[in-house]
Write a protein that holds these residues in place. Structure first.
Motif, short mmCIF file in Angstrom:
data_model
loop_
_atom_site.label_atom_id
_atom_site.label_comp_id
_atom_site.label_asym_id
_atom_site.label_seq_id
_atom_site.Cartn_x
_atom_site.Cartn_y
_atom_site.Cartn_z
N VAL A 147 0.84 -1.19 0.00
CA VAL A 147 0.00 0.00 0.00
C VAL A 147 0.88 1.25 0.00
N TYR A 148 0.30 2.34 -0.48
CA TYR A 148 0.93 3.65 -0.35
C TYR A 148 -0.15 4.64 0.05
N GLU A 149 0.06 5.30 1.17
CA GLU A 149 -0.92 6.24 1.73
C GLU A 149 -2.31 5.61 1.81
N ASP A 150 -2.35 4.41 2.37
CA ASP A 150 -3.58 3.66 2.63
C ASP A 150 -4.30 3.18 1.37
N LYS A 151 -3.67 3.34 0.20
CA LYS A 151 -4.25 2.83 -1.04
C LYS A 151 -3.43 1.65 -1.53
N PRO A 152 -4.10 0.56 -1.89
CA PRO A 152 -3.35 -0.62 -2.36
C PRO A 152 -2.63 -0.34 -3.68
N LYS B 296 -1.41 -1.23 -7.43
CA LYS B 296 -2.14 -1.86 -8.53
C LYS B 296 -1.61 -3.26 -8.82
N THR C 212 -2.48 5.76 -15.01
CA THR C 212 -2.47 5.86 -13.55
C THR C 212 -1.40 4.98 -12.91
N SER D 170 2.56 3.98 -11.71
CA SER D 170 3.50 4.75 -10.90
C SER D 170 4.89 4.13 -10.91
N GLY E 84 0.89 7.93 -10.24
CA GLY E 84 -0.43 7.90 -10.86
C GLY E 84 -0.54 8.62 -12.20
#
Length: 290
Positions: A109-114, A116, A145, A147, A166
């Motif tokens: 995760v990065y900043e609470d986002k999984p 891809k 999107t 990274s 992103g």
């Protein structure tokens, strides 16, 4: 007239060196092979994306099981202390496989986002770089999107930070110059190679290093001891029965190309003056002296 004739012959001779054929190292080993890399003992490792396996292999086809991530690995490499780091679509994470076989999650995760789904990974001077594209089709021209991340070492531990967040159209292969000053990314769906640098330290900037045409786009990268950049062009097998690896100078000038049988080029690595190329449709590892 004599001078003109000599010039023409010289030009033809020069062009003949632009298209060289790669030799077969081993063939028929599976149509899901990708991301070749070497361990510190000089043994070639191959990622089998569909089965989840990573194996050592030699030129006569003998294999040695390294691990199975129970996912869909897309890239892997060893750290200086022998830990195997894996970019895995199935786990949507970077994994670490210890020498005893224990597998653990490094980052997902990065900043609470999984994430891809990490695509390729590269380690330089202890810092880890990886692309996060998701599976084929998840990012592209329709959804740029993807990274590029780095996991850097600090006194307080490892820190995950984005280099380009992103805004990439299926970032695939990655390579870093030996001095760590330049990071090269194969952005497949825009058919180009990007180069990132730091100025000042810790502040990254990126630009187009080389624009390709034809095929689907670049899938993989490698750099040799002289700083030449090798770019594997991926295409679908229905489009062509030949693959191409471009040879670029460190300044982005085209120096030549290497031709393989089969268009689905899926990985590159350089070891001891030899470029190794994986091609999926034929299940072949090619080699080329650089």
């Amino acid at each position: 007239m004599m001078a003109v004739s000599q010039k023409k012959i010289s030009s033809k001779t020069k062009m003949s060196h632009l298209n060289k054929k790669a030799a077969v190292f081993i063939s028929g080993i599976g149509n899901d092979i990708c991301s070749p890399f070497f361990d510190d003992s000089g043994k070639l490792n191959i990622v089998y994306q569909n089965s989840g396996s990573i194996k050592k292999i030699n030129s006569v086809g003998n294999t040695q099981h390294v691990c199975n991530t129970n996912g869909h690995p897309s890239g892997a490499c060893y750290s200086s202390d022998g830990v195997l780091y894996v970019a895995d679509f199935g786990h949507a994470a970077i994994l670490a496989v210890r020498k005893d076989g224990h597998q653990e999650l490094v980052v997902g995760v990065y900043e609470d986002k999984p994430l891809k789904g990490p695509n390729s990974i590269y380690i330089n001077n202890g810092d880890i770089y990886f692309t996060d594209s998701g599976t084929f089709g998840e990012t592209g021209l329709h959804s740029a999107t993807g990274s590029l991340f780095t996991i850097s070492n600090s006194p307080s531990g490892q820190i995950l930070k984005p280099i380009s967040l992103g805004n990439l159209a299926y970032p695939a292969g990655i390579a870093v110059s030996a001095d760590g000053k330049f990071i090269y990314i194969a952005e497949m769906m825009t058919n180009r190679v990007l180069r990132f640098f730091q100025q000042p330290t810790g502040v990254f900037h990126g630009s187009v290093f080389y624009q390709l045409s034809g095929a689907v786009g670049p899938s993989c990268l490698a750099i040799d001891a002289a700083g030449n950049v090798y770019v594997g062009q991926y295409d679908v097998k229905e489009s062509s029965n030949e693959g191409t690896v471009l040879i670029l100078s460190s300044s982005g000038k085209l120096k030549g190309s290497i031709v393989t049988t089969g268009a689905e080029i899926s990985g590159l690595t350089v070891n001891s003056g030899v470029l190794y190329i994986t091609e999926k449709s034929s299940g072949t590892v090619f080699k080329f002296d650089v």
